[in-house]
Design a protein around this motif. Structure first.
Motif, PDB file in Angstrom:
ATOM      1  N   GLU A 169       0.851  -1.177   0.000  1.00 50.43           N
ATOM      2  CA  GLU A 169       0.000   0.000   0.000  1.00 50.43           C
ATOM      3  C   GLU A 169       0.892   1.233   0.000  1.00 50.43           C
ATOM      4  O   GLU A 169       1.951   1.241   0.641  1.00 50.43           O
ATOM      5  CB  GLU A 169      -0.923   0.015   1.225  1.00 50.43           C
ATOM      6  CG  GLU A 169      -1.942  -1.118   1.251  1.00 50.43           C
ATOM      7  CD  GLU A 169      -2.859  -1.037   2.451  1.00 50.43           C
ATOM      8  OE1 GLU A 169      -2.666  -0.089   3.272  1.00 50.43           O
ATOM      9  OE2 GLU A 169      -3.749  -1.886   2.590  1.00 50.43           O
TER      10      GLU A 169
ATOM     11  N   GLN B  67      -0.355   2.667  -8.936  1.00 55.12           N
ATOM     12  CA  GLN B  67      -1.452   3.555  -8.567  1.00 55.12           C
ATOM     13  C   GLN B  67      -1.348   4.846  -9.371  1.00 55.12           C
ATOM     14  O   GLN B  67      -0.264   5.420  -9.513  1.00 55.12           O
ATOM     15  CB  GLN B  67      -1.412   3.867  -7.071  1.00 55.12           C
ATOM     16  CG  GLN B  67      -2.568   4.712  -6.568  1.00 55.12           C
ATOM     17  CD  GLN B  67      -2.442   4.977  -5.080  1.00 55.12           C
ATOM     18  OE1 GLN B  67      -1.629   5.786  -4.643  1.00 55.12           O
ATOM     19  NE2 GLN B  67      -3.243   4.266  -4.285  1.00 55.12           N
TER      20      GLN B  67
ATOM     21  N   THR C 187       1.109   5.745  -0.057  1.00 58.91           N
ATOM     22  CA  THR C 187       0.530   7.068   0.106  1.00 58.91           C
ATOM     23  C   THR C 187       1.498   8.060  -0.524  1.00 58.91           C
ATOM     24  O   THR C 187       2.699   8.046  -0.217  1.00 58.91           O
ATOM     25  CB  THR C 187       0.321   7.413   1.593  1.00 58.91           C
ATOM     26  OG1 THR C 187      -0.533   6.438   2.188  1.00 58.91           O
ATOM     27  CG2 THR C 187      -0.286   8.790   1.745  1.00 58.91           C
TER      28      THR C 187
END
Length: 201
Positions: free
Chosen positions: A68, A180, A70
């Motif tokens: 994941e 992403q 950010t």
């Protein structure tokens, strides 16, 4: 008279034989060989090194790969990528930021530490222009991974599993990749894509 002469001849013959026998004698017996020296001290056996303890077996990585990320756009409009993962400690990753319009890329190699990683800042000195970008995190091939990671992931990353896993383009086993998309702009843009919109902090 004749008897006396015979006695003298007999005596002379005996003396001659004795002298001849003495002249033919050998050189004498060789001296007896000396006994070999023996060590009075008992031989001490060399101490044997203690066997090294066997290294404990490392269990293979048995979880689906999870990554994941950010992304943060700083005041200088450069991008910092922070991520978390369940990959083993010290796994080597490559983080790539690509501008979709031009295909320009920035990349950095990082390692997993305490279940996470940080890469960047990415972008030119003037900052990232507005537009669409893609962040990709690649788990690199086993040939570049440290020994401790290969013990968990396998010599060809064969213990990697999950939807992020695929075959290496170079035929060197398995790799994993997470990607992403995001938009850079000072104002929120309308989009129907599943894309993260970043604004300058």
């Amino acid at each position: 008279m004749a008897r006396a002469r015979c006695a003298i001849l007999s005596w002379a013959l005996l003396v001659g034989m004795a002298l001849a026998t003495a002249g033919c004698g050998g050189e004498g017996e060789p001296p007896a060989s000396e006994p070999a020296e023996t060590s009075s001290a008992a031989e001490t056996p060399e101490p044997q090194a203690a066997p090294e303890p066997e290294a404990p077996e490392v269990p293979p990585f048995d979880q689906p790969v999870a990554i994941e990320i950010t992304s943060r756009l700083g005041s200088d409009r450069r991008l910092t990528v922070e991520g978390s993962t369940n990959l083993p400690e010290a796994t080597r990753l490559q983080v790539i930021v690509e501008r979709e319009l031009s295909g320009v890329r920035w990349r950095e190699r990082v390692s997993v530490e305490a279940g996470g990683f940080v890469a960047g800042p990415f972008g030119p000195g003037s900052g990232l222009p507005d537009g669409g970008y893609r962040v990709t995190v690649d788990v690199q091939e086993s040939s570049v991974q440290p020994r401790s990671v290969r013990d968990r992931l396998g010599e060809e990353n064969e213990h990697l599993s999950g939807p992020l896993v695929g075959q290496s383009r170079h035929g060197l086993g398995q790799v994993a990749s997470f990607s992403q998309r995001f938009l850079v702009g000072s104002e929120t843009r309308r989009t129907h894509d599943r894309v993260e919109v970043l604004r300058v902090e």
